[in-house]
Every structure is written in structure tokens, then in C-alpha cells.
Write a protein that holds these residues in place. Structure first.
Motif, PDB file in Angstrom:
ATOM      1  N   LEU A   1      -8.478  11.857 -20.227  1.00  0.00           N
ATOM      2  CA  LEU A   1      -8.579  10.421 -20.497  1.00  0.00           C
ATOM      3  C   LEU A   1      -9.070   9.663 -19.255  1.00  0.00           C
ATOM      4  N   ALA A   2      -8.703  10.141 -18.072  1.00  0.00           N
ATOM      5  CA  ALA A   2      -9.158   9.482 -16.842  1.00  0.00           C
ATOM      6  C   ALA A   2     -10.670   9.586 -16.703  1.00  0.00           C
ATOM      7  N   VAL A   3     -11.218  10.728 -17.096  1.00  0.00           N
ATOM      8  CA  VAL A   3     -12.673  10.914 -17.038  1.00  0.00           C
ATOM      9  C   VAL A   3     -13.353  10.007 -18.068  1.00  0.00           C
ATOM     10  N   ALA A   4     -12.802   9.987 -19.284  1.00  0.00           N
ATOM     11  CA  ALA A   4     -13.392   9.154 -20.335  1.00  0.00           C
ATOM     12  C   ALA A   4     -13.356   7.685 -19.944  1.00  0.00           C
ATOM     13  N   TYR A   5     -12.254   7.262 -19.345  1.00  0.00           N
ATOM     14  CA  TYR A   5     -12.122   5.863 -18.923  1.00  0.00           C
ATOM     15  C   TYR A   5     -13.097   5.543 -17.799  1.00  0.00           C
ATOM     16  N   PHE A   6     -13.299   6.471 -16.891  1.00  0.00           N
ATOM     17  CA  PHE A   6     -14.254   6.218 -15.800  1.00  0.00           C
ATOM     18  C   PHE A   6     -15.654   5.971 -16.362  1.00  0.00           C
ATOM     19  N   ILE A   7     -15.998   6.708 -17.403  1.00  0.00           N
ATOM     20  CA  ILE A   7     -17.334   6.561 -17.997  1.00  0.00           C
ATOM     21  C   ILE A   7     -17.407   5.318 -18.883  1.00  0.00           C
ATOM     22  N   ASP A   8     -16.365   5.083 -19.652  1.00  0.00           N
ATOM     23  CA  ASP A   8     -16.373   3.974 -20.608  1.00  0.00           C
ATOM     24  C   ASP A   8     -15.099   3.138 -20.437  1.00  0.00           C
ATOM     25  N   ARG A   9     -15.239   2.004 -19.771  1.00  0.00           N
ATOM     26  CA  ARG A   9     -14.077   1.169 -19.429  1.00  0.00           C
ATOM     27  C   ARG A   9     -13.375   0.565 -20.637  1.00  0.00           C
ATOM     28  N   THR A  10     -14.024   0.631 -21.809  1.00  0.00           N
ATOM     29  CA  THR A  10     -13.345   0.076 -22.975  1.00  0.00           C
ATOM     30  C   THR A  10     -12.395   1.115 -23.599  1.00  0.00           C
ATOM     31  N   MET A  11     -12.343   2.310 -22.997  1.00  0.00           N
ATOM     32  CA  MET A  11     -11.482   3.371 -23.536  1.00  0.00           C
ATOM     33  C   MET A  11      -9.988   3.045 -23.366  1.00  0.00           C
ATOM     34  N   CYS A  12      -9.661   2.277 -22.316  1.00  0.00           N
ATOM     35  CA  CYS A  12      -8.270   1.866 -22.082  1.00  0.00           C
ATOM     36  C   CYS A  12      -8.283   0.401 -21.624  1.00  0.00           C
ATOM     37  N   SER A  13      -7.167  -0.283 -21.836  1.00  0.00           N
ATOM     38  CA  SER A  13      -7.071  -1.649 -21.309  1.00  0.00           C
ATOM     39  C   SER A  13      -5.731  -1.812 -20.599  1.00  0.00           C
ATOM     40  N   GLY A  14      -5.683  -2.797 -19.704  1.00  0.00           N
ATOM     41  CA  GLY A  14      -4.459  -3.004 -18.939  1.00  0.00           C
ATOM     42  C   GLY A  14      -4.513  -4.284 -18.141  1.00  0.00           C
ATOM     43  N   PHE A  15      -3.847  -4.295 -17.000  1.00  0.00           N
ATOM     44  CA  PHE A  15      -3.760  -5.523 -16.211  1.00  0.00           C
ATOM     45  C   PHE A  15      -3.678  -5.185 -14.726  1.00  0.00           C
ATOM     46  N   ALA A  16      -3.963  -6.166 -13.877  1.00  0.00           N
ATOM     47  CA  ALA A  16      -3.908  -5.968 -12.437  1.00  0.00           C
ATOM     48  C   ALA A  16      -2.515  -6.311 -11.922  1.00  0.00           C
ATOM     49  N   ALA A  17      -2.037  -5.529 -10.964  1.00  0.00           N
ATOM     50  CA  ALA A  17      -0.703  -5.790 -10.395  1.00  0.00           C
ATOM     51  C   ALA A  17      -0.572  -5.098  -9.044  1.00  0.00           C
ATOM     52  N   HIS A  18       0.448  -5.511  -8.301  1.00  0.00           N
ATOM     53  CA  HIS A  18       0.788  -4.786  -7.086  1.00  0.00           C
ATOM     54  C   HIS A  18       1.721  -3.631  -7.476  1.00  0.00           C
ATOM     55  N   THR A  19       1.407  -2.454  -6.985  1.00  0.00           N
ATOM     56  CA  THR A  19       2.213  -1.274  -7.331  1.00  0.00           C
ATOM     57  C   THR A  19       2.617  -0.532  -6.071  1.00  0.00           C
ATOM     58  N   GLU A  20       3.859  -0.059  -6.053  1.00  0.00           N
ATOM     59  CA  GLU A  20       4.328   0.800  -4.966  1.00  0.00           C
ATOM     60  C   GLU A  20       4.947   2.057  -5.561  1.00  0.00           C
ATOM     61  N   VAL A  21       5.034   3.085  -4.739  1.00  0.00           N
ATOM     62  CA  VAL A  21       5.591   4.353  -5.219  1.00  0.00           C
ATOM     63  C   VAL A  21       6.871   4.659  -4.443  1.00  0.00           C
ATOM     64  N   GLU A  22       7.936   4.918  -5.153  1.00  0.00           N
ATOM     65  CA  GLU A  22       9.239   5.221  -4.521  1.00  0.00           C
ATOM     66  C   GLU A  22       9.201   6.623  -3.906  1.00  0.00           C
ATOM     67  N   THR A  23       9.706   6.754  -2.678  1.00  0.00           N
ATOM     68  CA  THR A  23       9.654   8.050  -1.995  1.00  0.00           C
ATOM     69  C   THR A  23      11.030   8.662  -1.728  1.00  0.00           C
ATOM     70  N   GLU A  24      12.080   8.045  -2.250  1.00  0.00           N
ATOM     71  CA  GLU A  24      13.423   8.568  -1.979  1.00  0.00           C
ATOM     72  C   GLU A  24      14.335   8.441  -3.192  1.00  0.00           C
ATOM     73  N   GLY A  25      15.402   9.242  -3.167  1.00  0.00           N
ATOM     74  CA  GLY A  25      16.496   9.046  -4.118  1.00  0.00           C
ATOM     75  C   GLY A  25      16.171   9.458  -5.539  1.00  0.00           C
ATOM     76  N   ILE A  26      16.977   8.967  -6.460  1.00  0.00           N
ATOM     77  CA  ILE A  26      16.845   9.422  -7.850  1.00  0.00           C
ATOM     78  C   ILE A  26      15.572   8.908  -8.513  1.00  0.00           C
ATOM     79  N   CYS A  27      14.937   7.888  -7.927  1.00  0.00           N
ATOM     80  CA  CYS A  27      13.702   7.348  -8.510  1.00  0.00           C
ATOM     81  C   CYS A  27      12.455   7.900  -7.822  1.00  0.00           C
ATOM     82  N   LEU A  28      12.638   8.978  -7.054  1.00  0.00           N
ATOM     83  CA  LEU A  28      11.527   9.612  -6.332  1.00  0.00           C
ATOM     84  C   LEU A  28      10.273   9.731  -7.216  1.00  0.00           C
TER      85      LEU A  28
END
Ligand SMILES: [Ca+2]
Length: 339
Positions: free
Chosen positions: A258-285
Motif C-alpha cells: 500500500l505504501a508503494v501504491a500511495y507513493f504512485i497515486d496519492r488518492t489511494m489513501c487520505s489523512g491529515f497533517a500532524a506532529h508525531t513522536e515515537v515513544e522509546t521506553e516503557g510499555i508504550c515502546l
């Protein structure tokens, strides 16, 4: 026709990576400059061997394969061979490709290519489709930050916005395997001047879970294109068994294509812009924490994809990898996912 988009595929093949590579190799919109492999589903060296097997199957031995990082930045490496089989391709045990060998130095290859594209106009820059843990990309960012001037876009299969994880209640495998790498890359997109205005396109489990290869679809593939169909059958058999035991699905979720298909055709998925971080510790690793209400007022470093159309994707995949197919038949065969 517009010129093909220059792209490097960073992956960890991996059964669904194999399907994603097949889709990319069958797509004329892409000029694939190389395949870089990272430790993930399988060790990097095995993943590189598997990438070669896919190139051979697709008759594309002109594309170089580079072995990258063999362990995550901080965590102890945990593979996913319980899901992908002891050879990483569903225990299909295709013979090793001897005509061409993988090269070493994936990070240096990425840096070299991006540096060359640094001064190119935006449309001629090099994009990266990341289908595995982000260890190679984090190393690139640490060691060659200025090379990122040559980056077009980054599409990453990984993370999960609202859907449950596949390694823990909240974490998806790629980001869970190397959360520090994913965290650094997301932070880089929020902070590095060379990446100003760019966002990581996050194709997470919210959208990839919609893409299920069912036994009926597989049979249809084999009818339309016996050679390709048989190859896909051999590499997915193990994956089907795993999904039945683990998720109670008859069929398998195929995340990466799906990532490849979306790269070629942006209408394959839709979403929104946001700030995202990734947890590196604990139970939410490994959890992707998406600030969808803008509490933190931080740079929007990601575009989070939340919706997709599975039928459109399936038609896209079939038409390119398998051959002409009937949409109505696909729809009928897709309607029978048992969960
Ligand atoms: Ca992958």
C-alpha cells in the motif's frame, strides 16, 4: 508522460516487502535507483538475498541491492521470522541468486545518491519508500544530514494512529523494532532546516489492515497469471497460516504494497497533517503519538494516512503485477474475508 520518479526502496524482505517490491518493479512511474535493506523481519543479509530473489523473479537484475544496518540503534534486535518463515519468504526456499550479489554500505549509498540530487529541482529529487525499521535512515540523518537536501519525499510503512498494534497493544513492528531510529527520523523532520516543510507520509496499520489477500484472490491470481500467481502462492502460504493462528483471518494482511501504491497515486489513501513522536521506553515502546489536536503546537512533521479504498488498491496491484482483471470479480472475492 511525466518523467519517472526517482526512488530508493528501503526494506526488510519479508513477505509483504516482496509483494511491495513486485508492485514497484511493475510500475513504470518509478525509476528505482536501488534497494537498501535493513534488519527487521529478517537479518539484513538475508533480506538482501531475498530482494535479489524478487529482482530475479521480475527480470530486473539491473537494480543494485545494498545491505544496511544489522542491528537497531539501541535495542536488542528482534526479528519477525515467526511471521515470515525461517528464510523470510514464507519458507518457499527459492535458491540463492548467484549471478548478482548484494553490496555493502546501504547508508553510504543513500548518502551518495541524495548528495548528487541535492541541487536538482524538486521533481528530480530522490524519494525513499521505507518498508522496514528506520535504522538505515536514522544513521543517514546522523552521519550525512546535509545529504537530505536531495530528498524528495519519505513514505514510511509503520506506526499506527488509532488501530491496535501488531507487536503490543499500541506498537507496530517497524517502529517497535527500532523506536529510537523512528523517533530520530520523525524528530529530524520537525527540526532540521534542510527538511523544512517536508512531512513523513505515515502509512500505518490503520490503513494497511484494510488490505487482505484472501485465498480466493490468490486463486484468481493463479488463474490469470500462473507464473506470478504460483510465486505469490509459495511465499504467502506460511503467512496465511500465521494469520489464522494469530488474528483469526483466512488470508493475510499485506502492509507494505500500500505504501508503494500511495507513493504512485496519492488518492489511494487520505489523512491529515500532524506532529508525531515515537515513544522509546516503557510499555508504550514504539507507539506513534500523533498530536491530532495540536496540543503541543509543534512543527507538523507527518502526514498521517487514515483511510484507503481496498478495492481500488487491489485493482491497482492486480493490473500491474498479475494482468488485466475484472473489478466485479475482485469485489466479489474480497467480500469473503472471514474474521
Ligand atoms: Ca517490511
Amino acid at each position: 508522460m511525466n518523467a519517472a520518479k526517482k526512488v530508493i526502496i528501503d526494506c526488510d524482505p519479508g513477505i509483504d516487502d516482496a509483494l511491495a517490491l513486485m508492485l514497484a518493479l511493475a510500475s513504470p512511474e518509478l525509476e528505482i535507483l536501488g534497494i537498501t535493506v535493513v534488519c527487521g523481519n529478517v537479518p539484513a543479509r538475508m533480506g538482501a538475498e531475498n530482494a535479489l530473489k524478487i529482482l530475479k523473479q521480475m527480470g530486473r537484475m539491473d537494480i543494485p541491492v545494498y545491505i544496511g544496518e544489522e542491528s537497531p540503534l539501541v535495542r536488542t534486535y528482534v526479528d519477525a521470522m515467526d511471521t515470515h518463515g525461517e528464510d523470510g519468504l514464507g519458507e518457499s526456499h527459492y535458491p540463492e541468486v548467484t549471478k548478482m550479489r548484494p553490496r555493502t554500505g546501504a547508508v553510504q549509498f543513500l548518502a551518495r545518491m541524495l548528495e548528487q540530487a541535492a541541487k536538482a529541482p524538486e521533481e528530480a529529487k530522490i524519494s525513499i519508500i521505507a518498508l522496514g525499521p528506520m535504522t538505515n535512515l536514522a544513521r543517514l540523518m546522523r552521519q550525512y544530514p546535509e545529504s537530505l537536501a536531495g530528498l524528495g519525499e519519505l513514505v514510511s510503512m509503520g506506526g499506527s494512529y488509532k488501530s491496535h498494534g501488531n507487536c503490543s497493544p499500541v506498537a507496530e513492528y517497524n517502529y517497535w523494532c527500532d523506536p529510537h531510529a523512528a523517533g530520530e527520523v520523525y524528530a529530524g523532520f520537525a527540526a532540521l532546516p534542510v527538511l523544512r516543510g517536508k512531512r513523513i507520509h505515515m502509512i500505518g496499520l490503520d490503513v494497511t489492515r484494510e488490505i487482505v489477500l484472501t485465498p480466493n484472490l490468490l486463486e484468481y491470481m493463479c488463474c490469470l497469471n500462473p507464473e506470478r500467481g504460483d510465486f505469490i502462492r509459495r511465499i504467502t502460504r506460511f503467512y496465511f497460516d500465521f494469520h489464522w493462528k494469530q488474528e483469526g483471518i483466512i488470508g493475510c494482511v499485506i502492509n507494505d504494497p500500500l505504501a508503494v501504491a500511495y507513493f504512485i497515486d496519492r488518492t489511494m489513501c487520505s489523512g491529515f497533517a500532524a506532529h508525531t513522536e515515537v515513544e522509546t521506553e516503557g510499555i508504550c515502546l514504539g507507539q506513534t503519538v500523533v498530536d491530532d489536536h495540536d496540543f503541543w503546537k509543534r512543527e507538523k512533521n507527518s502526514h498521517i494516512l487514515t483511510k484507503t479504498d481496498a478495492l481500488r488498491f487491489m485493482k491497482f496491484f492486480f493490473t500491474r503485477v498479475i494482468g488485466e482483471c475484472e473489478e466485479q470479480v475482485l469485489e466479489e472475492l474480497m467480500g469473503r474475508v472471514l474474521r
